[in-house]
Design a protein around this motif. Structure first.
Motif, PDB file in Angstrom:
ATOM      1  N   ASP A 147       0.860  -1.185   0.000  1.00 39.25           N
ATOM      2  CA  ASP A 147       0.000   0.000   0.000  1.00 39.25           C
ATOM      3  C   ASP A 147       0.893   1.230   0.000  1.00 39.25           C
ATOM      4  O   ASP A 147       1.268   1.750   1.050  1.00 39.25           O
ATOM      5  CB  ASP A 147      -0.922  -0.024   1.228  1.00 39.25           C
ATOM      6  CG  ASP A 147      -1.836   1.190   1.311  1.00 39.25           C
ATOM      7  OD1 ASP A 147      -1.918   1.944   0.321  1.00 39.25           O
ATOM      8  OD2 ASP A 147      -2.459   1.388   2.373  1.00 39.25           O
ATOM      9  N   THR A 148       1.238   1.711  -1.188  1.00 33.11           N
ATOM     10  CA  THR A 148       2.212   2.790  -1.326  1.00 33.11           C
ATOM     11  C   THR A 148       1.746   4.080  -0.664  1.00 33.11           C
ATOM     12  O   THR A 148       2.526   4.761   0.014  1.00 33.11           O
ATOM     13  CB  THR A 148       2.508   3.051  -2.816  1.00 33.11           C
ATOM     14  OG1 THR A 148       3.059   1.861  -3.406  1.00 33.11           O
ATOM     15  CG2 THR A 148       3.498   4.196  -2.985  1.00 33.11           C
ATOM     16  N   ALA A 194      -2.658  -3.056  -5.728  1.00 35.73           N
ATOM     17  CA  ALA A 194      -3.349  -3.901  -6.702  1.00 35.73           C
ATOM     18  C   ALA A 194      -4.843  -3.627  -6.690  1.00 35.73           C
ATOM     19  O   ALA A 194      -5.499  -3.643  -7.737  1.00 35.73           O
ATOM     20  CB  ALA A 194      -3.077  -5.375  -6.411  1.00 35.73           C
ATOM     21  N   LEU A 195      -5.398  -3.371  -5.517  1.00 33.77           N
ATOM     22  CA  LEU A 195      -6.819  -3.075  -5.410  1.00 33.77           C
ATOM     23  C   LEU A 195      -7.132  -1.715  -6.040  1.00 33.77           C
ATOM     24  O   LEU A 195      -8.148  -1.545  -6.724  1.00 33.77           O
ATOM     25  CB  LEU A 195      -7.239  -3.094  -3.943  1.00 33.77           C
ATOM     26  CG  LEU A 195      -8.738  -3.173  -3.634  1.00 33.77           C
ATOM     27  CD1 LEU A 195      -9.356  -4.396  -4.289  1.00 33.77           C
ATOM     28  CD2 LEU A 195      -8.972  -3.198  -2.137  1.00 33.77           C
ATOM     29  N   GLU A 196      -6.228  -0.745  -5.842  1.00 33.01           N
ATOM     30  CA  GLU A 196      -6.436   0.566  -6.444  1.00 33.01           C
ATOM     31  C   GLU A 196      -6.383   0.480  -7.967  1.00 33.01           C
ATOM     32  O   GLU A 196      -7.117   1.193  -8.673  1.00 33.01           O
ATOM     33  CB  GLU A 196      -5.400   1.563  -5.926  1.00 33.01           C
ATOM     34  CG  GLU A 196      -5.501   1.815  -4.422  1.00 33.01           C
ATOM     35  CD  GLU A 196      -5.215   3.251  -4.034  1.00 33.01           C
ATOM     36  OE1 GLU A 196      -5.658   4.166  -4.767  1.00 33.01           O
ATOM     37  OE2 GLU A 196      -4.566   3.463  -3.000  1.00 33.01           O
ATOM     38  N   ALA A 197      -5.528  -0.401  -8.481  1.00 33.63           N
ATOM     39  CA  ALA A 197      -5.476  -0.588  -9.934  1.00 33.63           C
ATOM     40  C   ALA A 197      -6.801  -1.120 -10.453  1.00 33.63           C
ATOM     41  O   ALA A 197      -7.240  -0.755 -11.549  1.00 33.63           O
ATOM     42  CB  ALA A 197      -4.339  -1.543 -10.295  1.00 33.63           C
ATOM     43  N   ILE A 222     -11.583  -7.956  -2.978  1.00 32.33           N
ATOM     44  CA  ILE A 222     -10.698  -9.034  -3.418  1.00 32.33           C
ATOM     45  C   ILE A 222      -9.813  -8.556  -4.567  1.00 32.33           C
ATOM     46  O   ILE A 222     -10.161  -7.644  -5.305  1.00 32.33           O
ATOM     47  CB  ILE A 222     -11.485 -10.280  -3.883  1.00 32.33           C
ATOM     48  CG1 ILE A 222     -12.410  -9.917  -5.054  1.00 32.33           C
ATOM     49  CG2 ILE A 222     -12.282 -10.893  -2.731  1.00 32.33           C
ATOM     50  CD1 ILE A 222     -13.061 -11.117  -5.719  1.00 32.33           C
ATOM     51  N   TYR A 223      -8.656  -9.178  -4.690  1.00 30.01           N
ATOM     52  CA  TYR A 223      -7.821  -9.059  -5.880  1.00 30.01           C
ATOM     53  C   TYR A 223      -6.906 -10.264  -5.906  1.00 30.01           C
ATOM     54  O   TYR A 223      -6.806 -11.023  -4.928  1.00 30.01           O
ATOM     55  CB  TYR A 223      -7.024  -7.746  -5.901  1.00 30.01           C
ATOM     56  CG  TYR A 223      -5.955  -7.598  -4.839  1.00 30.01           C
ATOM     57  CD1 TYR A 223      -4.660  -8.098  -5.030  1.00 30.01           C
ATOM     58  CD2 TYR A 223      -6.217  -6.921  -3.647  1.00 30.01           C
ATOM     59  CE1 TYR A 223      -3.677  -7.942  -4.061  1.00 30.01           C
ATOM     60  CE2 TYR A 223      -5.245  -6.750  -2.684  1.00 30.01           C
ATOM     61  CZ  TYR A 223      -3.976  -7.265  -2.894  1.00 30.01           C
ATOM     62  OH  TYR A 223      -3.006  -7.114  -1.934  1.00 30.01           O
ATOM     63  N   ALA A 224      -6.256 -10.479  -7.020  1.00 26.84           N
ATOM     64  CA  ALA A 224      -5.365 -11.632  -7.155  1.00 26.84           C
ATOM     65  C   ALA A 224      -3.982 -11.178  -7.588  1.00 26.84           C
ATOM     66  O   ALA A 224      -3.840 -10.221  -8.357  1.00 26.84           O
ATOM     67  CB  ALA A 224      -5.914 -12.639  -8.163  1.00 26.84           C
ATOM     68  N   VAL A 269      -9.886  -9.959 -11.569  1.00 26.13           N
ATOM     69  CA  VAL A 269      -9.454  -9.890 -10.176  1.00 26.13           C
ATOM     70  C   VAL A 269      -7.943  -9.699 -10.073  1.00 26.13           C
ATOM     71  O   VAL A 269      -7.440  -9.218  -9.068  1.00 26.13           O
ATOM     72  CB  VAL A 269      -9.887 -11.145  -9.387  1.00 26.13           C
ATOM     73  CG1 VAL A 269     -11.397 -11.254  -9.341  1.00 26.13           C
ATOM     74  CG2 VAL A 269      -9.276 -12.411  -9.961  1.00 26.13           C
ATOM     75  N   ASP A 270      -7.224 -10.085 -11.116  1.00 28.15           N
ATOM     76  CA  ASP A 270      -5.778  -9.844 -11.163  1.00 28.15           C
ATOM     77  C   ASP A 270      -5.537  -8.640 -12.059  1.00 28.15           C
ATOM     78  O   ASP A 270      -5.790  -8.698 -13.262  1.00 28.15           O
ATOM     79  CB  ASP A 270      -5.054 -11.078 -11.712  1.00 28.15           C
ATOM     80  CG  ASP A 270      -3.541 -10.954 -11.624  1.00 28.15           C
ATOM     81  OD1 ASP A 270      -3.039  -9.814 -11.494  1.00 28.15           O
ATOM     82  OD2 ASP A 270      -2.851 -11.991 -11.685  1.00 28.15           O
TER      83      ASP A 270
END
Length: 309
Positions: free
Chosen positions: A43-44, A52-55, A103-105, A236-237
């Motif tokens: 989490d930058t 990854a979730l923000e993307a 969720i994310y992958a 999800v990825d």
């Protein structure tokens, strides 16, 4: 009704005592096989949403407040406003308790995060999983302990509230093996508020995607009956985007209009995709298999019904 092994923890504090972790104790980010740009739990901008979730949301992972309106990206999720559009307003005097499942992958792992907003405590944390060939399974924290990573306090501006996130890393293969699957989580906040959230997933063009019902599309539900719902598909990825040339359209979302066709019992609901089309949406990807997904069955979990609402 359902067979399961349930263990109720008095609160998240007691839960952490069982596993021997503090509220802000987080392990080093997991190494995710096959991941490239993104690392699990990184989490930058320290806003509580992993990069990854923000993307996946289209927000800026280097800015805690992407749209610069004074509310962090995570706060806007709880407020129910768009983190990509500046909103004029003030922070509510007192936010109601809330529960968010995201969720994310990365690589071979599916990261599940449960965000809890509460005043004093959270009780009776339970998890639900259902799939095309799997009836709804009810899981306690003890069942989920092998996948538990940690709990972290999140900075926020909600007066008189605590905001924490519990993180889990689950083998992605559990979901790839199902044509469609669903996850849900429930809890009781401060001894009185029954909370729940859920997500649906489906595989399109060999890409595991989440069906997000909060997508605004130009022709959503046009001509559909009143029991229809619409959702947009998001990989999800975040590494899985357009793929081979011509296989997807960037800045468009695959909108699926779904009609409930069966209540399968135990909270499991089946939807039939009655229409599917690409619609403009920044930061999204519309797969070539979007329109071909018509007549596909999507599995969801009726978390409101499970909570007695």
């Amino acid at each position: 009704m359902r067979t399961t092994h349930l263990v109720t923890f008095v609160s998240l504090t007691a839960l952490l005592a069982v596993v021997g972790l503090g509220f802000v104790a987080m392990p080093a980010p997991l190494a995710a096989a096959g991941s490239g740009q993104f690392t699990a739990f990184l989490d930058t901008d320290l806003d509580g949403l992993d990069d990854a979730l923000e993307a996946r949301f289209g927000t800026d992972p280097t800015l805690a407040d992407t749209d610069g309106d004074g509310f962090s990206d995570l706060e806007e999720k709880f407020l129910g406003i768009d983190p990509l559009k500046a909103d004029i307003g003030t922070m509510p005097g007192q936010m109601p308790p809330g529960l968010e499942l995201e969720i994310y992958a990365v690589g071979d792992q599916l990261i599940m995060q449960v965000f809890g907003l509460f005043q004093n405590r959270v009780d009776s944390l339970q998890f639900y999983f259902a799939g095309t060939t799997i009836k709804t399974q009810v899981l306690s924290f003890r069942d989920m302990a092998p996948f538990f990573v940690g709990v972290e306090s999140v900075n926020h501006s909600f007066p008189g509230r605590n905001l924490r996130v519990a993180r889990f890393a689950i083998p992605r293969s559990h979901f790839d093996l199902q044509g469609s699957s669903a996850l849900a989580v429930s809890a009781v906040a401060d001894g009185q508020s029954s909370l729940g959230d859920s997500c649906m997933m489906i595989t399109i063009d060999n890409t595991l995607s989440e069906v997000r019902p909060d997508v605004v599309a130009s022709s959503t539900m046009n001509g559909q009956s009143s029991n229809s719902m619409a959702g947009g598909l998001f990989p999800v990825d975040p590494e899985e985007g357009p793929g081979p040339e011509g296989s997807a359209n960037e800045d468009q979302v695959c909108v699926q209009v779904m009609q409930e066709v069966a209540n399968m019992g135990g909270g499991r609901v089946a939807y039939r995709v009655s229409d599917a089309y690409c619609d403009p949406l920044p930061s999204a990807v519309c797969f070539s298999g979007c329109t071909a997904s018509v007549e596909t069955i999507v599995i969801g979990i009726d978390i409101v019904g499970l909570l007695g609402g």
